[in-house]
Scaffold this active site. Sequence first.
Site, mmCIF file in Angstrom:
data_model
loop_
_atom_site.group_PDB
_atom_site.id
_atom_site.type_symbol
_atom_site.label_atom_id
_atom_site.label_comp_id
_atom_site.label_asym_id
_atom_site.label_seq_id
_atom_site.Cartn_x
_atom_site.Cartn_y
_atom_site.Cartn_z
ATOM 1 N N CYS A 1 -0.526 4.096 2.240
ATOM 2 C CA CYS A 1 -0.252 3.963 3.533
ATOM 3 C C CYS A 1 1.248 4.077 3.841
ATOM 4 O O CYS A 1 1.651 4.870 4.784
ATOM 5 C CB CYS A 1 -0.484 2.549 4.045
ATOM 6 S SG CYS A 1 -2.101 1.781 3.391
ATOM 7 N N ASP A 2 2.206 3.649 3.165
ATOM 8 C CA ASP A 2 3.623 3.580 3.507
ATOM 9 C C ASP A 2 4.486 4.435 2.737
ATOM 10 O O ASP A 2 5.894 4.384 2.937
ATOM 11 C CB ASP A 2 3.995 2.327 3.677
ATOM 12 C CG ASP A 2 3.053 1.097 4.573
ATOM 13 O OD1 ASP A 2 2.668 1.900 5.349
ATOM 14 O OD2 ASP A 2 3.029 0.241 4.042
ATOM 15 N N CYS B 1 0.974 -1.093 0.088
ATOM 16 C CA CYS B 1 0.117 -0.026 -0.175
ATOM 17 C C CYS B 1 0.801 1.268 -0.054
ATOM 18 O O CYS B 1 1.334 1.684 0.946
ATOM 19 C CB CYS B 1 -0.841 0.018 1.073
ATOM 20 S SG CYS B 1 -1.755 1.316 1.337
#
Length: 311
Positions: free
Chosen positions: A136-137, A133
């Site tokens: 997200c990261d 992701c």
Amino acid sequence: MDIRNVIIIGSGPAGWTAAIYAARAELKPLLFEGAEPGGQLMTTTEVENYPGFEMGIQGPDLMSVMRKQAKRFNAEIISEKVESVDLKTSPFKVVAKGVEYFAHTIIISTGASAKRLGLESEKKLYGHGVSACATCDGFFFKGKNVIVVGGGDSAMEESLFLTRFAEKVFIVCRKDAFRASKIMQDRVMKHPKIEVIWNSAIDEILGVDIGKVTGVSLKDTVTSVLREMPIDGVFAAIGHEPNVSLFAGVIEVDEKGYLKTVPGSTRTNIPGVFASGDVQDFKFRQAITAAGSGCMAALEAEKYIAELEHE
Ligand code: NDP
């Protein structure tokens, strides 16, 4: 026994749309949000093709407004994961956190989840340089070099997003051509920070010994020759698999493992059980098609309940 009209499992666009329609039809639906509330759109950035949002909308924002819309019509929401279902009894039984719930109809909208590469090193380094992701990261890779694996629209989207942070983004594609849409391919090919490594696959992710990604061993898919390449992060964007484990052996699946529905309908092989969204759709997998099938499921559930009452 408290028997509900309809229980909806899953909270992506299909689940929320089913909840909105069922709630407006006064069926008092109960929806379980599941392990990943909001589903895949929670890890998406800009959604530019959902009609009604001229300038686009962030995936999590879209899910948040759908949730609010369902709540406005008094859909009941339980923020738990369903542990098991019994679809062989009447009424159907759903168990979450040890509590049993019963319903005349079930709408399954459990979606699909990102596939992993399936390497032991990927498992060990997950969260330590390996991710599925970018949204997200991505932030953790400021000024670093990363690899995105895949050749579909997800890989294009993840790569473009990562260019905001990373110094350089390499796309590792196992063939000599992408599967992605032309518009996304064009954006990728024109981007100065992105380089494509064709006909290659990750054979191993390096760095397990020190607990963070330091590189990869790449295999040429034509010659089978291996070479090592230093890298700071690995993002897999290689597609999805449907979340069907709750229904294994009970609801029929197609050859790809997606829940089978009667064409033009959301009916499954069990009367009163309907499936909508990505869990039954390998082909389109769009937020709008998921929402459309959530609407169909609610309308079909409504009709089924009306017929039950008539009987
Ligand atoms: P796709 O199934 O379209 O693509 C998966 C890609 O990953 C393919 O290139 C495939 O290669 C590759 N792949 C699969 N398994 C492996 C593996 N084990 N190792 C290496 N590579 C692998 O999935 P996506 O998630 O990209 O897209 C799914 C759907 O969602 C599509 O319909 C897409 O259009 C849509 N989508 C749309 C977006 C948008 O419009 N903004 C954004 C994201 C997705 P191969 O081709 O060799 O099989």
